[in-house]
Scaffold this motif. Structure first.
Motif, PDB file in Angstrom:
ATOM      1  N   ALA A  32       0.867  -1.177   0.000  1.00 50.14           N
ATOM      2  CA  ALA A  32       0.000   0.000   0.000  1.00 50.14           C
ATOM      3  C   ALA A  32       0.901   1.223   0.000  1.00 50.14           C
ATOM      4  CB  ALA A  32      -0.902  -0.005   1.229  1.00 50.14           C
ATOM      5  N   LEU A  33       0.663   2.120  -0.941  1.00 51.47           N
ATOM      6  CA  LEU A  33       1.470   3.321  -1.078  1.00 51.47           C
ATOM      7  C   LEU A  33       0.626   4.567  -0.833  1.00 51.47           C
ATOM      8  CD1 LEU A  33       3.359   2.454  -4.393  1.00 51.47           C
ATOM      9  CD2 LEU A  33       4.297   2.358  -2.079  1.00 51.47           C
ATOM     10  N   ASP A  34       1.252   5.575  -0.257  1.00 47.81           N
ATOM     11  CA  ASP A  34       0.694   6.917  -0.181  1.00 47.81           C
ATOM     12  C   ASP A  34       1.658   7.775  -0.976  1.00 47.81           C
ATOM     13  OD1 ASP A  34      -0.394   9.350   0.356  1.00 47.81           O
ATOM     14  OD2 ASP A  34      -0.175   9.243   2.531  1.00 47.81           O
ATOM     15  N   GLY A  35       1.327   8.005  -2.234  1.00 46.13           N
ATOM     16  CA  GLY A  35       2.294   8.618  -3.140  1.00 46.13           C
ATOM     17  C   GLY A  35       3.418   7.633  -3.355  1.00 46.13           C
ATOM     18  N   ALA A  36       4.627   8.033  -3.010  1.00 47.47           N
ATOM     19  CA  ALA A  36       5.786   7.150  -3.148  1.00 47.47           C
ATOM     20  C   ALA A  36       6.191   6.526  -1.816  1.00 47.47           C
ATOM     21  CB  ALA A  36       6.963   7.937  -3.722  1.00 47.47           C
ATOM     22  N   VAL A  37       5.385   6.719  -0.777  1.00 47.83           N
ATOM     23  CA  VAL A  37       5.727   6.226   0.561  1.00 47.83           C
ATOM     24  C   VAL A  37       5.003   4.917   0.845  1.00 47.83           C
ATOM     25  CG1 VAL A  37       5.670   6.746   3.030  1.00 47.83           C
ATOM     26  CG2 VAL A  37       6.108   8.578   1.380  1.00 47.83           C
ATOM     27  N   LEU A  38       5.758   3.891   1.214  1.00 48.68           N
ATOM     28  CA  LEU A  38       5.199   2.594   1.593  1.00 48.68           C
ATOM     29  C   LEU A  38       4.555   2.714   2.968  1.00 48.68           C
ATOM     30  CD1 LEU A  38       4.957  -0.471   0.938  1.00 48.68           C
ATOM     31  CD2 LEU A  38       7.126  -0.753   2.149  1.00 48.68           C
ATOM     32  N   VAL A  39       3.235   2.471   3.048  1.00 46.59           N
ATOM     33  CA  VAL A  39       2.524   2.599   4.322  1.00 46.59           C
ATOM     34  C   VAL A  39       1.940   1.277   4.808  1.00 46.59           C
ATOM     35  CG1 VAL A  39       2.045   5.058   4.053  1.00 46.59           C
ATOM     36  CG2 VAL A  39       0.396   3.370   3.167  1.00 46.59           C
ATOM     37  N   GLY A  40       2.014   0.234   3.985  1.00 42.16           N
ATOM     38  CA  GLY A  40       1.507  -1.062   4.398  1.00 42.16           C
ATOM     39  C   GLY A  40       1.966  -2.146   3.454  1.00 42.16           C
ATOM     40  N   ALA A  41       1.967  -3.377   3.972  1.00 48.23           N
ATOM     41  CA  ALA A  41       2.366  -4.526   3.154  1.00 48.23           C
ATOM     42  C   ALA A  41       1.782  -5.796   3.751  1.00 48.23           C
ATOM     43  CB  ALA A  41       3.888  -4.638   3.071  1.00 48.23           C
ATOM     44  N   ALA A  42       1.532  -6.754   2.891  1.00 45.38           N
ATOM     45  CA  ALA A  42       1.081  -8.083   3.312  1.00 45.38           C
ATOM     46  C   ALA A  42       1.836  -9.115   2.485  1.00 45.38           C
ATOM     47  CB  ALA A  42      -0.421  -8.237   3.112  1.00 45.38           C
ATOM     48  N   THR A  43       2.234 -10.195   3.141  1.00 42.82           N
ATOM     49  CA  THR A  43       2.957 -11.280   2.475  1.00 42.82           C
ATOM     50  C   THR A  43       2.142 -12.557   2.591  1.00 42.82           C
ATOM     51  OG1 THR A  43       5.034 -10.242   3.145  1.00 42.82           O
ATOM     52  CG2 THR A  43       5.150 -12.521   2.371  1.00 42.82           C
ATOM     53  N   ILE A  44       1.865 -13.174   1.450  1.00 49.41           N
ATOM     54  CA  ILE A  44       1.072 -14.404   1.395  1.00 49.41           C
ATOM     55  C   ILE A  44       1.944 -15.493   0.794  1.00 49.41           C
ATOM     56  CG2 ILE A  44      -1.035 -15.499   0.536  1.00 49.41           C
ATOM     57  CD1 ILE A  44      -0.753 -11.790   0.282  1.00 49.41           C
ATOM     58  N   GLU A  45       2.053 -16.614   1.510  1.00 50.32           N
ATOM     59  CA  GLU A  45       2.863 -17.745   1.047  1.00 50.32           C
ATOM     60  C   GLU A  45       1.955 -18.887   0.626  1.00 50.32           C
ATOM     61  OE1 GLU A  45       5.520 -18.839   4.200  1.00 50.32           O
ATOM     62  OE2 GLU A  45       6.289 -16.805   4.407  1.00 50.32           O
TER      63      GLU A  45
END
Length: 135
Positions: A32-45
């Motif tokens: 998840a980005l806010d402009g060019a800033v990473l504000v969230g992430a999820a990893t699914i295996e």
């Protein structure tokens, strides 16, 4: 790496693990980005031959806590698992992570196991699973 450091006090993913996730055919990394800033992430295996996926990490920048971004990432993780023909999603959460536990339980996840001393600081993990459907 900055998101990992901001979101987690312990049990952070290492740079090598993040690089592996980015290049892996069996791991999906959602951001998840806010402009060019990473504000969230999820990893699914995923594992070959299994219809069960694992949400191994979900991270939200502290500045976005309480905004619903965790729910958006969780919904996207479920959609990603379904897109890869998985019918269940599993995860682990620290027993002291009240916000995470509320999110997962409100989203239909059911606890099926407790794993003592799971995290590097000795904290117990609660394991959850949710059946996924295309409806």
């Amino acid at each position: 790496m900055a998101l990992e450091a901001a979101a987690f006090a312990t049990d952070r993913a290492e740079r090598r693990a993040i690089r592996h996730a980015i290049g892996s055919a069996s791991i999906s990394l959602l951001i998840a980005l806010d402009g060019a800033v990473l504000v969230g992430a999820a990893t699914i295996e995923r594992r070959r031959g299994s219809r069960r996926a694992r949400l191994s990490s979900i991270a939200v920048a502290p500045s976005r806590a309480g905004t619903g971004l965790g729910r958006v990432l969780l919904d996207a993780a479920e959609a990603e698992a379904l897109a890869h023909d998985c019918d269940r999603l599993r995860l682990e959460v620290r027993e002291d992570n009240g916000a995470g536990i509320r999110l997962y339980e409100r989203s239909g996840y059911r606890r099926f196991e407790t794993v003592p001393d799971y995290y590097e600081d000795g904290t117990t993990a609660w394991r959850y699973e949710k059946p996924l459907s295309r409806s």
